[in-house]
Design an enzyme around this catalytic site. Structure first.
Site, PDB file in Angstrom:
ATOM      1  N   GLU A  59      -7.019 -14.846   4.238  1.00  0.00           N
ATOM      2  CA  GLU A  59      -5.791 -15.603   4.040  1.00  0.00           C
ATOM      3  C   GLU A  59      -5.006 -14.808   3.664  1.00  0.00           C
ATOM      4  O   GLU A  59      -5.204 -13.795   2.332  1.00  0.00           O
ATOM      5  CB  GLU A  59      -5.191 -16.728   2.774  1.00  0.00           C
ATOM      6  CG  GLU A  59      -6.684 -18.028   2.654  1.00  0.00           C
ATOM      7  CD  GLU A  59      -6.860 -19.119   4.507  1.00  0.00           C
ATOM      8  OE1 GLU A  59      -5.519 -18.368   4.857  1.00  0.00           O
ATOM      9  OE2 GLU A  59      -7.754 -19.783   4.588  1.00  0.00           O
ATOM     10  N   CYS A  69       2.613 -16.974  -0.002  1.00  0.00           N
ATOM     11  CA  CYS A  69       2.554 -16.092   1.424  1.00  0.00           C
ATOM     12  C   CYS A  69       3.072 -17.048   2.422  1.00  0.00           C
ATOM     13  O   CYS A  69       3.342 -16.090   3.542  1.00  0.00           O
ATOM     14  CB  CYS A  69       1.104 -16.013   1.279  1.00  0.00           C
ATOM     15  SG  CYS A  69       0.685 -17.972   1.574  1.00  0.00           S
TER      16      CYS A  69
HETATM   17  P1  NAD Z   1      -3.761  -8.039  -3.717  1.00  0.00           P
HETATM   18  O1  NAD Z   1      -4.612  -8.177  -2.181  1.00  0.00           O
HETATM   19  O2  NAD Z   1      -4.118  -6.614  -4.402  1.00  0.00           O
HETATM   20  O3  NAD Z   1      -5.501  -8.933  -4.819  1.00  0.00           O
HETATM   21  C1  NAD Z   1      -6.341 -10.111  -4.295  1.00  0.00           C
HETATM   22  C2  NAD Z   1      -7.442 -10.678  -5.049  1.00  0.00           C
HETATM   23  O4  NAD Z   1      -7.955  -8.863  -4.567  1.00  0.00           O
HETATM   24  C3  NAD Z   1      -7.088  -9.997  -6.435  1.00  0.00           C
HETATM   25  O5  NAD Z   1      -7.751 -10.722  -7.237  1.00  0.00           O
HETATM   26  C4  NAD Z   1      -7.553  -8.163  -6.691  1.00  0.00           C
HETATM   27  O6  NAD Z   1      -8.002  -8.242  -8.247  1.00  0.00           O
HETATM   28  C5  NAD Z   1      -8.340  -8.671  -5.811  1.00  0.00           C
HETATM   29  N1  NAD Z   1      -9.078  -6.945  -4.952  1.00  0.00           N
HETATM   30  C6  NAD Z   1      -7.975  -5.852  -5.425  1.00  0.00           C
HETATM   31  N2  NAD Z   1      -9.272  -4.882  -4.645  1.00  0.00           N
HETATM   32  C7  NAD Z   1      -9.728  -5.524  -4.297  1.00  0.00           C
HETATM   33  C8  NAD Z   1     -10.985  -4.749  -3.489  1.00  0.00           C
HETATM   34  N3  NAD Z   1     -11.410  -3.290  -3.460  1.00  0.00           N
HETATM   35  N4  NAD Z   1     -12.172  -5.538  -3.032  1.00  0.00           N
HETATM   36  C9  NAD Z   1     -12.119  -6.906  -3.562  1.00  0.00           C
HETATM   37  N5  NAD Z   1     -11.393  -7.336  -3.807  1.00  0.00           N
HETATM   38  C10 NAD Z   1     -10.191  -6.708  -4.683  1.00  0.00           C
HETATM   39  O7  NAD Z   1      -3.122  -8.784  -3.571  1.00  0.00           O
HETATM   40  P2  NAD Z   1      -2.145  -9.462  -3.885  1.00  0.00           P
HETATM   41  O8  NAD Z   1      -0.632  -8.626  -4.639  1.00  0.00           O
HETATM   42  O9  NAD Z   1      -1.857  -9.757  -5.375  1.00  0.00           O
HETATM   43  O10 NAD Z   1      -1.613 -10.322  -3.714  1.00  0.00           O
HETATM   44  C11 NAD Z   1      -0.234 -10.885  -2.649  1.00  0.00           C
HETATM   45  C12 NAD Z   1      -0.399 -10.731  -1.647  1.00  0.00           C
HETATM   46  O11 NAD Z   1      -1.378 -12.613  -1.008  1.00  0.00           O
HETATM   47  C13 NAD Z   1       0.296 -10.864  -0.548  1.00  0.00           C
HETATM   48  O12 NAD Z   1       0.329  -9.886   0.672  1.00  0.00           O
HETATM   49  C14 NAD Z   1       0.421 -12.373  -0.263  1.00  0.00           C
HETATM   50  O13 NAD Z   1       1.697 -12.902   1.582  1.00  0.00           O
HETATM   51  C15 NAD Z   1      -1.157 -12.610   0.012  1.00  0.00           C
HETATM   52  N6  NAD Z   1      -0.941 -13.820  -0.057  1.00  0.00           N
HETATM   53  C16 NAD Z   1      -1.787 -15.005   1.363  1.00  0.00           C
HETATM   54  C17 NAD Z   1      -1.933 -16.261   1.011  1.00  0.00           C
HETATM   55  C18 NAD Z   1      -2.317 -17.154   2.014  1.00  0.00           C
HETATM   56  O14 NAD Z   1      -2.872 -18.185   2.026  1.00  0.00           O
HETATM   57  N7  NAD Z   1      -2.756 -16.054   3.608  1.00  0.00           N
HETATM   58  C19 NAD Z   1      -1.652 -16.554   0.141  1.00  0.00           C
HETATM   59  C20 NAD Z   1      -1.604 -15.674  -1.064  1.00  0.00           C
HETATM   60  C21 NAD Z   1      -0.653 -14.838  -1.730  1.00  0.00           C
END
Ligand code: NAD
Length: 547
Positions: A284, A318
């Protein structure tokens, strides 16, 4: 823990509205420090799988910038331990009848509604969002708990399928749990994107190792406690905390299936790691969502809807709208209404209802928001509302912002801001509006406003997004938990909610029982005779309209 209170920040400015609007809303008289005392942090932190002498990582309350909690860090070895514990607990859980597992969700539903104030405080303390937006998380999770609590048996039951040979082959499609799900979640909706997604995984018979974002881990840990109180065996939900690029891959390394919510960039990496292990993943991811205001829209309703669409959780949603496409004939009137409503929004950081929108979560979100707006303005965009940070309210507050005159070379035009910023574009034909809405690689959510509902649905069918809301911003589709929700294109893979949202956590298993005769030459038939009998049989089955 600091004495500086969120409420102090809000009340200090409640009477002093800046000249161009956005007065701060009064708070509720309570402080982050008293709402999230050290004893609560220590109790919740006990739910983290972190062995030995774990190092602590500090989180900050975005409302005030003061220290919120020190949380133990898991290591990759702890992740391995978490999977072992989860795997051990999963077998007994999967052996229970679905209705027993579903009963846990229904009890959790009631407990959550009863004790919502506790988690509203935590969500606000960890994210800085307004209480109303924190409540939307309670709403979404309660809906998911009710839906999967009531519908899981139907989704998971064995289904008779047509067998290879009518009457002779009895075939059943069964759903088996994947095993242990690796669940990685972001900070922006810490209750909904953590426990909301896990409920269908649990009711389908799985265990979970969950890596929440460290900034918002307390909220998930609180939900874990509540689910245990509702009857979930404690080991079934393991929580590991740590640096994303270290602990995230460790989770993917051991998982039987990966459920990830976060940015498109990280999602790609997670997908590659899962693919290399041949385990499935649902992703997502991000969006650059559009709202279309057609010429026949109810402009008052559309303006109010646009405010919800663009500024809920300070735009850190999001499915939030960052592009407003308005028919030229109604653009002036729509903007007059929308800009007035935007300027009247009350920013605030109190732990009580009253503020219309809250703070951004971190310096990183504030930096991106500021950069997108400043660069656009420098390149010729016009600020119709907002356009500046509000350090007088808290370190990461930014005013709800409306930009006009945005052009494709500006970052704000195509990149996800994930802040309270929307750009306005005018269109002349529906064709043009649909093309503009579909012009990004993302495809998460869209919103269409028209008095003609049939027209709204016809436009929806042409939009390349996983959800479309007609005459609502996002809550109608997201709240329809019986229907799938997710993204097309760069916005993701797979769906949460509905049948997709639970079946992704299962393996399909076909069990076929053959009776009376084998599917092979028998009863004295040689190969050629068998082929002739089968050929006749196939023709007969088609003629009899067998599927
Ligand atoms: P992010 O991708 O930086 O982090 C998300 C999660 O992934 C965190 O727990 C982080 O610690 C972890 N993570 C970071 N690097 C990783 C790796 N290499 N491998 C595995 N996990 C890792 O995202 P963010 O900035 O925390 O969140 C915001 C983003 O999430 C925005 O782009 C938003 O649109 C998206 N989002 C999407 C939805 C949806 O339902 N489509 C919902 C909420 C947020």
């Amino acid at each position: 823990m600091s004495d500086l209170t969120a409420d102090a920040v809000a009340t200090e400015h409640s009477g002093a509205a800046p000249a161009d609007g956005n007065p701060a809303a009064p708070g509720g008289g309570r402080t982050v420090a008293t709402a999230v005392p050290r004893s609560l942090v220590e109790r919740l932190a006990g739910g983290v799988t972190a062995t030995g002498e774990p190092s602590l990582v500090e989180t900050v309350a975005p409302l005030t910038g003061e220290r919120l909690a020190g949380l133990p860090q898991s290591t990759p070895a702890d992740v391995e331990v978490a999977f072992q514990l989860a795997r051990r607990a999963q077998a007994a859980w999967a052996a229970l009848p679905v209705r027993r597992r579903a009963a846990v969700l229904l009890r959790f539903h009631d407990l959550l509604l009863k004790r919502q104030d506790e988690v509203l405080d935590l969500v606000q303390a960890e994210t800085g969002k307004a209480r109303l937006h924190a409540f939307e998380e309670v709403l979404a999770v309660a809906m998911a708990a009710r839906h999967y609590g009531r519908a899981a048996q139907g989704y998971l039951k064995d289904r008779r399928r047509g067998g290879a040979l009518p009457v002779l082959t009895h075939t059943v499609e069964a759903r088996r749990p994947k095993g242990v799900i690796g669940h990685i979640s972001p900070w922006n909706y810490p209750l909904e994107l953590c426990v909301g997604d896990l409920l269908p995984a649990f009711v389908a018979g799985n265990a979970v190792v969950n890596k929440p974002d460290t900034q918002t881990a307390l909220t998930g840990l609180w939900a874990r406690e509540l689910l245990i109180e509702a009857g979930l065996p404690a080991d079934l939900w393991q929580v590991v905390i740590g640096d994303g690029p270290v602990i995230g891959p460790a989770v993917v390394e051991h998982a039987d299936y990966v459920s990830f919510t976060g940015s498109t960039r990280t999602g790609r990496e997670v997908a590659q790691r899962a693919a290399a292990r041949l385990v499935g993943a649902s992703l997502e991811l991000g969006g650059k969502n559009a709202m279309l205001v057609l010429s026949d829209a109810d402009l008052e309703a559309a303006a109010a809807g646009a405010v919800r669409a663009c500024f809920s959780s300070a735009g850190q949603l999001c499915i939030s709208i960052e592009r407003l496409l308005v028919h030229r004939s109604v653009a002036d009137r729509f903007l007059e209404l929308f800009v007035a409503r935007t300027k009247a929004l009350r920013l605030g950081g109190g732990l009580a209802y009253g503020a219309d929108t809250g703070s951004l979560v971190s310096a990183r979100q504030l930096d991106t928001t500021t950069r997108h707006v400043d660069e656009a303005v420098k390149a010729g965009a016009v600020v119709l509302a907002g356009g500046r940070a509000r350090p007088d309210l808290g370190p990461y507050f930014y005013e709800p912002t409306v930009l006009d005159g945005v052009t494709p070379e500006m970052a704000v035009c195509g990149e996800e801001t994930f802040g309270p910023v929307v750009s306005v574009y005018r269109f002349d034909t529906e064709e043009e509006a649909v093309a503009a809405a579909n012009s990004t690689p993302y495809g998460l959510n869209s919103s269409v406003w028209t008095r003609d509902l049939r027209r709204g649905r016809a436009v929806a069918a042409r939009l390349r997004t996983g959800t479309v809301n007609v005459n609502e911003a996002y809550a109608a589709a997201y709240g329809s938990v019986a229907a799938p929700m997710g993204g097309m294109g760069d916005s993701g893979l797979g769906r949460r909610h509905g049948a997709d949202g639970i079946l992704r956590f299962t393996e399909a298993q076909t069990v076929s029982t053959q009776r009376l005769m084998p599917i092979a030459p028998s009863f004295g038939l040689d190969d050629k005779q068998f082929a002739a009998v089968m050929t006749g049989g196939l023709r007969a089955l088609k003629a009899l309209r067998f599927k």
